[in-house]
Scaffold this motif. Sequence first.
Motif, PDB file in Angstrom:
ATOM      1  N   THR A   2      -7.151   7.678   7.376  1.00  0.00           N
ATOM      2  CA  THR A   2      -6.159   7.036   8.230  1.00  0.00           C
ATOM      3  C   THR A   2      -6.717   5.802   8.922  1.00  0.00           C
ATOM      4  O   THR A   2      -6.041   4.773   9.013  1.00  0.00           O
ATOM      5  CB  THR A   2      -5.641   8.023   9.289  1.00  0.00           C
ATOM      6  OG1 THR A   2      -5.106   9.180   8.628  1.00  0.00           O
ATOM      7  CG2 THR A   2      -4.562   7.389  10.146  1.00  0.00           C
TER       8      THR A   2
ATOM      9  N   TRP B   5       3.660   0.188   6.665  1.00  0.00           N
ATOM     10  CA  TRP B   5       2.942  -0.572   5.637  1.00  0.00           C
ATOM     11  C   TRP B   5       3.008  -2.078   5.851  1.00  0.00           C
ATOM     12  O   TRP B   5       1.989  -2.770   5.806  1.00  0.00           O
ATOM     13  CB  TRP B   5       3.489  -0.209   4.258  1.00  0.00           C
ATOM     14  CG  TRP B   5       2.739  -0.849   3.135  1.00  0.00           C
ATOM     15  CD1 TRP B   5       3.023  -2.029   2.503  1.00  0.00           C
ATOM     16  CD2 TRP B   5       1.545  -0.347   2.528  1.00  0.00           C
ATOM     17  NE1 TRP B   5       2.094  -2.301   1.526  1.00  0.00           N
ATOM     18  CE2 TRP B   5       1.168  -1.280   1.527  1.00  0.00           C
ATOM     19  CE3 TRP B   5       0.759   0.792   2.733  1.00  0.00           C
ATOM     20  CZ2 TRP B   5       0.043  -1.097   0.731  1.00  0.00           C
ATOM     21  CZ3 TRP B   5      -0.353   0.966   1.928  1.00  0.00           C
ATOM     22  CH2 TRP B   5      -0.705   0.031   0.946  1.00  0.00           C
TER      23      TRP B   5
ATOM     24  N   GLU C 253       2.019  11.965   7.844  1.00  0.00           N
ATOM     25  CA  GLU C 253       1.140  10.832   7.543  1.00  0.00           C
ATOM     26  C   GLU C 253       1.750   9.940   6.465  1.00  0.00           C
ATOM     27  O   GLU C 253       1.697   8.701   6.558  1.00  0.00           O
ATOM     28  CB  GLU C 253      -0.231  11.337   7.101  1.00  0.00           C
ATOM     29  CG  GLU C 253      -1.230  10.250   6.765  1.00  0.00           C
ATOM     30  CD  GLU C 253      -1.677   9.446   7.959  1.00  0.00           C
ATOM     31  OE1 GLU C 253      -2.268   8.367   7.753  1.00  0.00           O
ATOM     32  OE2 GLU C 253      -1.436   9.873   9.118  1.00  0.00           O
TER      33      GLU C 253
ATOM     34  N   ARG D 267       2.725   6.018   7.094  1.00  0.00           N
ATOM     35  CA  ARG D 267       2.173   4.916   6.306  1.00  0.00           C
ATOM     36  C   ARG D 267       3.273   4.117   5.613  1.00  0.00           C
ATOM     37  O   ARG D 267       3.189   2.886   5.518  1.00  0.00           O
ATOM     38  CB  ARG D 267       1.183   5.449   5.271  1.00  0.00           C
ATOM     39  CG  ARG D 267      -0.075   6.019   5.878  1.00  0.00           C
ATOM     40  CD  ARG D 267      -1.145   6.175   4.834  1.00  0.00           C
ATOM     41  NE  ARG D 267      -2.283   6.915   5.340  1.00  0.00           N
ATOM     42  CZ  ARG D 267      -3.473   6.920   4.761  1.00  0.00           C
ATOM     43  NH1 ARG D 267      -3.663   6.222   3.653  1.00  0.00           N
ATOM     44  NH2 ARG D 267      -4.469   7.618   5.261  1.00  0.00           N
TER      45      ARG D 267
ATOM     46  N   TYR E  32      -6.866   2.806   6.714  1.00  0.00           N
ATOM     47  CA  TYR E  32      -5.545   2.206   6.548  1.00  0.00           C
ATOM     48  C   TYR E  32      -5.307   1.125   7.600  1.00  0.00           C
ATOM     49  O   TYR E  32      -4.580   0.167   7.362  1.00  0.00           O
ATOM     50  CB  TYR E  32      -4.512   3.319   6.643  1.00  0.00           C
ATOM     51  CG  TYR E  32      -3.066   2.896   6.633  1.00  0.00           C
ATOM     52  CD1 TYR E  32      -2.444   2.506   5.455  1.00  0.00           C
ATOM     53  CD2 TYR E  32      -2.318   2.895   7.811  1.00  0.00           C
ATOM     54  CE1 TYR E  32      -1.104   2.130   5.445  1.00  0.00           C
ATOM     55  CE2 TYR E  32      -0.983   2.527   7.807  1.00  0.00           C
ATOM     56  CZ  TYR E  32      -0.387   2.147   6.629  1.00  0.00           C
ATOM     57  OH  TYR E  32       0.936   1.785   6.622  1.00  0.00           O
TER      58      TYR E  32
END
Length: 242
Positions: free
Chosen positions: A119, A86, A78, A82, A122
């Motif tokens: 998640t 990003w 994870e 990310r 995000y």
Amino acid sequence: MATASDYALIFDMDGVLVNNTDIQAHAFQMLFRDLGLTTNAHQLLQRLNGMPAGAILRSVFRHAVPEEDIERYTNQREFLYRTLYWDHRQEVRGLTPFLQAARAMGFRIALGTGSGNDTIGYIIDHLDLRRYFDEVITKDDVDRGKPHGDTYSVAAEKIGIPPERCLVFEDAIMGEQAAYRAGMRCLCLSTSISADKFQAPLRVIQDFTEITPAVTLELLEQNTPVPTPSKELASRQYAQDA
């Protein structure tokens, strides 16, 4: 006569709201390299994408792995995902206009994903998409992830629409099978795999510029029978030739 308010649209997240499968595969591949595994992550996700990351990770080991190690590997993957994604987070083309039009027509709309709350935040909070969903169902809301139908069954229950009036938007084999196990029809996106990999979706699209909520309603009103789930396609075993 039925109207859009009599139906629900239920969306998967990864590969449906965002086209992030290549990034997911890259993160898995970096983790596998760190663990000394030779698994091809792109082939792995073609077969098992849609399942929770922990379940996908368990499939690559030929021996039992302690749950605390799986959790640690999942967290590492994870973090890699990310970091890689990003600066690249963006919705699938045409998504927001589609969601806006669907809400204006009266469709009930839900999100059903194998990811956890942190998640999905995000993605959907960064892209300001949460406001379009009446309900958000994550892996934390169900006992069994995809290909079991629990994610979509809970979503339908929460929004008060029977399964036969729900249409699932999916990009993965496991997700399509979850829809059929929940007694729902499915419309698939070819963001992650080619159209011929799916079992029997009502339609396959590349993005949301290729369909409108009005056409979606027409597809639902045709009352096409829900396909019988495929035991072969729903198998959790990783196949190298998948």
